[in-house]
Design a protein around this motif. Structure first.
Motif, mmCIF file in Angstrom:
data_model
loop_
_atom_site.group_PDB
_atom_site.id
_atom_site.type_symbol
_atom_site.label_atom_id
_atom_site.label_comp_id
_atom_site.label_asym_id
_atom_site.label_seq_id
_atom_site.Cartn_x
_atom_site.Cartn_y
_atom_site.Cartn_z
ATOM 1 N N ALA A 128 -4.090 7.336 0.856
ATOM 2 C CA ALA A 128 -3.366 6.979 2.083
ATOM 3 C C ALA A 128 -1.857 6.863 1.848
ATOM 4 N N GLU A 129 -1.420 7.155 0.626
ATOM 5 C CA GLU A 129 -0.001 7.000 0.258
ATOM 6 C C GLU A 129 0.506 5.625 0.696
ATOM 7 N N ALA A 130 -0.289 4.626 0.340
ATOM 8 C CA ALA A 130 0.030 3.265 0.789
ATOM 9 C C ALA A 130 0.906 2.513 -0.206
ATOM 10 N N ILE A 131 1.018 3.046 -1.444
ATOM 11 C CA ILE A 131 1.739 2.306 -2.482
ATOM 12 C C ILE A 131 3.089 2.976 -2.721
ATOM 13 N N LEU A 132 4.135 2.278 -2.374
ATOM 14 C CA LEU A 132 5.499 2.798 -2.490
ATOM 15 C C LEU A 132 6.083 2.432 -3.853
ATOM 16 N N VAL A 133 6.758 3.391 -4.477
ATOM 17 C CA VAL A 133 7.523 3.110 -5.692
ATOM 18 C C VAL A 133 8.989 3.284 -5.328
ATOM 19 N N THR A 134 9.746 2.210 -5.381
ATOM 20 C CA THR A 134 11.158 2.287 -5.001
ATOM 21 C C THR A 134 12.008 2.774 -6.182
ATOM 22 N N PRO A 135 13.203 3.305 -5.903
ATOM 23 C CA PRO A 135 14.019 3.883 -6.979
ATOM 24 C C PRO A 135 14.330 2.897 -8.109
ATOM 25 N N ASP A 136 14.227 1.604 -7.835
ATOM 26 C CA ASP A 136 14.472 0.623 -8.897
ATOM 27 C C ASP A 136 13.253 0.448 -9.807
ATOM 28 N N GLY A 137 12.186 1.237 -9.576
ATOM 29 C CA GLY A 137 11.028 1.199 -10.468
ATOM 30 C C GLY A 137 9.955 0.224 -10.052
ATOM 31 N N VAL A 138 10.164 -0.506 -8.980
ATOM 32 C CA VAL A 138 9.154 -1.480 -8.543
ATOM 33 C C VAL A 138 8.022 -0.756 -7.810
ATOM 34 N N VAL A 139 6.788 -1.046 -8.252
ATOM 35 C CA VAL A 139 5.601 -0.483 -7.615
ATOM 36 C C VAL A 139 5.086 -1.547 -6.647
ATOM 37 N N HIS A 140 5.130 -1.214 -5.365
ATOM 38 C CA HIS A 140 4.861 -2.224 -4.337
ATOM 39 C C HIS A 140 3.373 -2.397 -4.089
ATOM 40 N N ASP A 141 3.042 -3.501 -3.443
ATOM 41 C CA ASP A 141 1.670 -3.690 -2.989
ATOM 42 C C ASP A 141 1.426 -2.766 -1.799
ATOM 43 N N ALA A 142 0.169 -2.639 -1.417
ATOM 44 C CA ALA A 142 -0.178 -1.637 -0.413
ATOM 45 C C ALA A 142 0.437 -1.952 0.947
ATOM 46 N N ASP A 143 0.884 -0.908 1.593
ATOM 47 C CA ASP A 143 1.355 -1.009 2.974
ATOM 48 C C ASP A 143 0.140 -1.330 3.854
ATOM 49 N N LYS A 144 0.191 -2.481 4.507
ATOM 50 C CA LYS A 144 -0.970 -2.938 5.298
ATOM 51 C C LYS A 144 -1.350 -1.948 6.391
ATOM 52 N N SER A 145 -0.386 -1.215 6.887
ATOM 53 C CA SER A 145 -0.681 -0.291 7.986
ATOM 54 C C SER A 145 -1.305 1.015 7.483
ATOM 55 N N ARG A 146 -1.316 1.218 6.161
ATOM 56 C CA ARG A 146 -1.857 2.455 5.601
ATOM 57 C C ARG A 146 -3.131 2.241 4.800
ATOM 58 N N CYS A 147 -3.200 1.143 4.037
ATOM 59 C CA CYS A 147 -4.307 0.944 3.098
ATOM 60 C C CYS A 147 -5.654 0.920 3.831
ATOM 61 N N ILE A 148 -6.630 1.620 3.238
ATOM 62 C CA ILE A 148 -7.972 1.646 3.821
ATOM 63 C C ILE A 148 -8.973 0.896 2.923
ATOM 64 N N GLY A 149 -8.460 0.255 1.868
ATOM 65 C CA GLY A 149 -9.321 -0.573 1.020
ATOM 66 C C GLY A 149 -10.320 0.204 0.193
ATOM 67 N N CYS A 150 -9.999 1.453 -0.132
ATOM 68 C CA CYS A 150 -10.975 2.293 -0.842
ATOM 69 C C CYS A 150 -11.168 1.884 -2.303
ATOM 70 N N GLY A 151 -10.170 1.225 -2.885
ATOM 71 C CA GLY A 151 -10.291 0.760 -4.258
ATOM 72 C C GLY A 151 -9.930 1.789 -5.318
ATOM 73 N N ASN A 152 -9.451 2.956 -4.930
ATOM 74 C CA ASN A 152 -9.038 3.940 -5.934
ATOM 75 C C ASN A 152 -7.986 3.368 -6.883
ATOM 76 N N CYS A 153 -7.070 2.599 -6.329
ATOM 77 C CA CYS A 153 -5.988 2.032 -7.145
ATOM 78 C C CYS A 153 -6.548 1.059 -8.182
ATOM 79 N N VAL A 154 -7.602 0.347 -7.831
ATOM 80 C CA VAL A 154 -8.233 -0.589 -8.763
ATOM 81 C C VAL A 154 -8.780 0.177 -9.966
ATOM 82 N N SER A 155 -9.431 1.299 -9.683
ATOM 83 C CA SER A 155 -10.014 2.100 -10.766
ATOM 84 C C SER A 155 -8.943 2.758 -11.614
#
Ligand code: SF4
Ligand code: SF4
Length: 199
Positions: free
Chosen positions: A68-95
């Motif tokens: 869902a391209e829910a996880i944004l990586v900003t140019p400062d290198g921070v990997v953000h938590d999932a965008d609530k409006s995009r995440c579908i809770g599939c758990g791929n990121c967990v794996s």
């Protein structure tokens, strides 16, 4: 990353202040994003706080597998938590995460994870965990600031998962002779980690 978190397991006494502080963060109030593991619960205070390591190479495996391209990586290198409006809770990121960091809120069908307290760090403040840690096990600053405070430490930000090397934006303080070498396994071992051995 310029300023980042340095985790010093040797200083952690398992007091849970970081967990409580994280729970108070405005961006995820009521839910802690830190996992605290006790190495010999009931016997020793030895413990290990796990936060998102903000993987740099490969860049954020969690984000790479998100359909869902829910996880944004900003140019400062921070990997953000999932965008609530995009995440579908599939758990791929967990794996995909080698460190055991993201979790899924099954009821909300939403991923949650440490975002380096972006509301604070993007404004020049330290993350909540580093602010409240009484022993300095979580240090926020530059490498120069760390060495000015603790001249005898070495840090590692490369981890060897059975031959797969992951380089991270967050670093771990390690014995001096290990600073230039990958550290076996990741920081997180709260859940089974098929790629690496615990520290
Ligand atoms: S749980 Fe959400 S953030 Fe994680 S991979 Fe699935 S859609 Fe993406
Ligand atoms: S530690 Fe896990 S959650 Fe954090 S960037 Fe790496 S893969 Fe993503």
């Amino acid at each position: 990353m310029g300023r980042t978190l340095f985790i010093d397991p040797g200083r952690c006494i398992g007091c849970q202040a970081c967990v409580a502080g994280c729970r108070e963060c405005d961006s995820h109030r009521g839910k802690s994003m830190i996992h605290l593991d006790y190495l010999e619960e009931g016997i020793s205070a030895a413990s290990m706080p796990t936060v998102c390591m903000h993987c740099e190479d490969p860049v954020a495996p969690c984000a790479q597998v998100c359909p869902a391209e829910a996880i944004l990586v900003t140019p400062d290198g921070v990997v953000h938590d999932a965008d609530k409006s995009r995440c579908i809770g599939c758990g791929n990121c967990v794996s995909a995460c080698p460190m055991g960091v993201p979790k899924i809120d099954l009821a909300a069908k939403l991923q949650f994870k440490c975002n380096l307290c972006y509301d604070r760090t993007s404004a020049g403040l330290a993350p909540m965990c580093a602010t409240v840690c009484p022993t300095g096990a979580l240090f926020y600053g530059t490498m120069d600031e760390l060495l000015a405070d603790r001249p005898n430490v070495a840090v590692a930000n490369t981890f060897d998962f059975d031959g797969t090397i992951v380089t991270t934006g967050v670093a771990v303080i390690v014995p001096r002779d290990r600073g230039d070498l990958p550290v076996p396994g990741g920081c997180g071992h709260e859940q089974p980690n098929v790629l690496g051995e615990p520290l």
